[in-house]
Design an enzyme around this catalytic site. Structure first.
Site, PDB file in Angstrom:
ATOM      1  N   LYS A 113       6.743 -17.061 -16.960  1.00 29.79           N
ATOM      2  CA  LYS A 113       6.621 -18.250 -17.806  1.00 29.79           C
ATOM      3  C   LYS A 113       8.007 -18.839 -18.036  1.00 29.79           C
ATOM      4  O   LYS A 113       8.998 -18.109 -18.147  1.00 29.79           O
ATOM      5  CB  LYS A 113       5.981 -17.853 -19.133  1.00 29.79           C
ATOM      6  N   SER A 188      -0.736 -21.562 -23.398  1.00 32.45           N
ATOM      7  CA  SER A 188       0.483 -22.202 -22.971  1.00 32.45           C
ATOM      8  C   SER A 188       1.020 -21.642 -21.652  1.00 32.45           C
ATOM      9  O   SER A 188       1.985 -22.183 -21.107  1.00 32.45           O
ATOM     10  CB  SER A 188       1.555 -22.056 -24.061  1.00 32.45           C
ATOM     11  N   SER A 211      -2.724 -17.608 -25.403  1.00 30.87           N
ATOM     12  CA  SER A 211      -1.970 -18.293 -24.350  1.00 30.87           C
ATOM     13  C   SER A 211      -1.854 -17.567 -23.025  1.00 30.87           C
ATOM     14  O   SER A 211      -1.374 -18.151 -22.055  1.00 30.87           O
ATOM     15  CB  SER A 211      -0.560 -18.637 -24.853  1.00 30.87           C
TER      16      SER A 211
END
Length: 561
Positions: A113, A188, A211
């Site tokens: 990420k 996310s 997320s």
């Protein structure tokens, strides 16, 4: 003039990062083109065999990097899933001794990420004000990965603010769902899910309200939400530094369950507490894993609804498929009535935004695009209290919607005193669940991961509060896994003719505005397996048992072109 200059700098920084990414991709000439026979062989081998091949010298780490570099560029072309393209640097790390190829992840490319700090690369978190924040050295998590033999090679897209089940920002652009470009891959950690669905191997994301789980459900991959202290989180950037009401956790994601299980055990086997002081010195417990791989009969609690947004027909069907498979395998299904999930949604929302949304807004530049869901939360937070109270009265007594009214009534920045009271309620709520679970004596729960499949782009404006199926377990800090089960079927998953959206509460209305089985046809639908705190070994073992029970109904992964 100050605002104008701020906007101009914002546009310049966004263009700089996008041009930099494009140039890095153009420079990777050998990574463009079709997959070779060797690429196909690498993609199809279990992760253990790849590691063994590197250990024995039968496979070269550079070959694995070249294969998964191709995968990443093809996935990016389709979904805009990448942020920092680190492949050229990774070629150097493979050659210069930076990586320990005797480790348990020897040669395996790992995607990260965008928030995770890699030396020499930005961690923008989608904010243009973060452009140029690259650290000189790797963060602790990346050092751990390299010591385990893994090769970090790309970072992946996410939403500005990190508070969304979408993944869009001005710096990197919009990431799309690998199954349908009109929909979100989740958030996310959405770019990660898009890459893994299209052939990536393993990755790391973060989860504060779902997320790593919503993206797995939306995109058709596997993920594990670890309890706090089980997975390292040192060496990262964030939109909400200092937020402790609902701690964010970093957790693994993978294309297959086998990869997810191997990756999780391998990294925890590296004693991450020696790299990150927040990690519990708790080794991987093979005996627990083995116990649940071999237990003859489970008591399975089925949480059919969170009581706020009933699951859509597609999500009901995925749960029923799983339930039927478990029954067929001889396991006992237990109908449950847990402590109010709505209370958890209320506590979680207010704790997560106790600062009045000030921290994540503080990093914005003038004119910078905001996620529509996060913007809704901020707008309502800033609405003067007299107007907010009138709105509350209208919702509660005119619309007769106690659910939405309860969420908005106290939606304002919290004093330390108010925050402490919320924390005390959170801890009391955890005790309720602890006692309840002991009383029903189930091995695990199965639930929908979300009320609907993937949301269409900008849909979080309506669905921002519809996150109770995942957010609940962040507040409780339970270990949870996502298993893709089926796909939306336009014929099987239509809403009944008697369905009336106007009769729903405000949260449910926002979710169901977006549900359209025909438009969603083919999108993945998953279920969530829930254990208790620090039960990662148990949850992964149960996920294997659930998938085995599904048999021929096991989810079909996307083909790798």
């Amino acid at each position: 003039m100050v605002f104008f200059l701020d906007y101009i700098q914002h546009k310049r920084d966004c263009k700089f990062k996008q041009d930099e990414r494009a140039e890095r991709i153009r420079a990777l000439a050998q990574y463009h083109g079709p997959f070779t026979a060797q690429d196909r062989d690498i993609i199809n081998k279990p992760i253990e065999q790849l590691v063994q091949g590197v250990h024995k010298g039968e496979l070269q780490p550079i070959d694995l990097l070249q294969t998964y570099g191709k995968v990443a560029l093809k996935a990016h072309e389709k979904t805009n899933c990448l942020t920092e393209v680190m492949i050229s640097a990774a070629e150097g790390w493979v050659q210069d001794g930076s990586i320990n190829f005797s480790g348990p992840l020897a040669g395996i490319p790992v995607s990260l990420k965008d928030t995770i700090n890699v030396g020499g690369f930005d961690s923008t978190v989608g904010y243009s004000s973060f452009v140029g924040n690259k650290p000189d050295q790797d963060g602790a998590t990346v050092r751990l990965l390299k010591d385990a033999g893994a090769v970090p090679y790309v970072k992946t897209n996410l939403p500005i603010t990190l508070l969304s089940f979408e993944s869009t920002n001005d710096v990197w652009g919009r990431c799309t769902n690998p199954h349908n470009s009109k929909y979100s891959p989740g958030g996310s950690t959405g770019g990660e899910a898009a890459l893994l669905a299209l052939g990536g191997r393993i990755g790391i994301g973060s989860d504060v309200a779902g997320s790593v789980r919503a993206p797995a459900h939306f995109s058709g991959i596997y993920s594990l939400r670890c309890s706090t202290g089980r997975w390292p989180k040192a060496g990262f950037a964030t939109s909400m530094p200092g937020q402790e009401g609902i701690p964010s956790v970093y957790s693994p994601m993978a294309r297959t369950l086998n990869d997810l299980t191997y990756f999780t055990g391998a990294l925890i086997g590296m004693q991450p507490w020696k790299y990150d002081g927040s990690v519990h010195p708790l080794p991987w417990r093979l005996e627990v894993e083995q116990e649940y791989l071999t237990k003859s009969k489970f008591r399975v609690g089925v949480m059919r609804t969170d009581g706020v947004v009933d699951p859509s027909p597609a999500c009901v069907r995925a749960l029923e498929i799983t339930e039927a498979a478990l029954k067929q395998a001889g396991h006992e299904i237990v109908e449950i009535d847990p402590p109010s999930p709505y209370e958890a949604l209320y506590l979680g929302a207010h704790l997560l935004n106790a600062d009045g949304c000030q921290m994540f807004k503080s990093f914005f530049r003038y004119g910078e695009w905001d996620d529509p869901g996060a913007d809704q939360m901020d707008w309502l937070m800033r609405l003067p209290r007299p107007f907010k109270f009138l709105y509350y009265l209208w919702v509660k007594y005119v619309r007769k919607d106690d659910v939405w009214a309860g969420l908005v009534k106290d939606w304002h920045p919290k004093s330390a005193f108010e925050n402490w009271k919320l924390v005390a309620r959170r801890e009391a709520y955890k005790v309720k669940w602890f006692d309840w679970w002991n009383s029903v004596d189930v091995d695990f729960l199965i639930t929908p991961p979300n009320a609907t499949p993937a949301v269409p782009h900008d849909g979080m404006k309506d669905a921002v509060s519809s996150c109770g199926y995942t957010f609940l377990f962040n507040l409780l800090d339970y270990a949870c896994g996502i298993i893709p089960v089926t796909h939306v079927d336009k014929n099987l998953d239509k809403l009944p003719s008697t369905f009336n959206i106007k009769k729903l509460n405000g949260v449910a209305q926002g979710a169901y505005k977006l549900y359209d089985a025909e438009a969603m046809h083919g999108l993945p639908v998953a279920i969530q397996v829930v254990g208790r705190r620090l039960e990662e070994e148990k949850v992964l073992a149960i996920m294997k048992r659930v998938e085995d029970a599904l048999g021929d109904d096991k989810y079909d992964l996307l083909d790798i072109d």
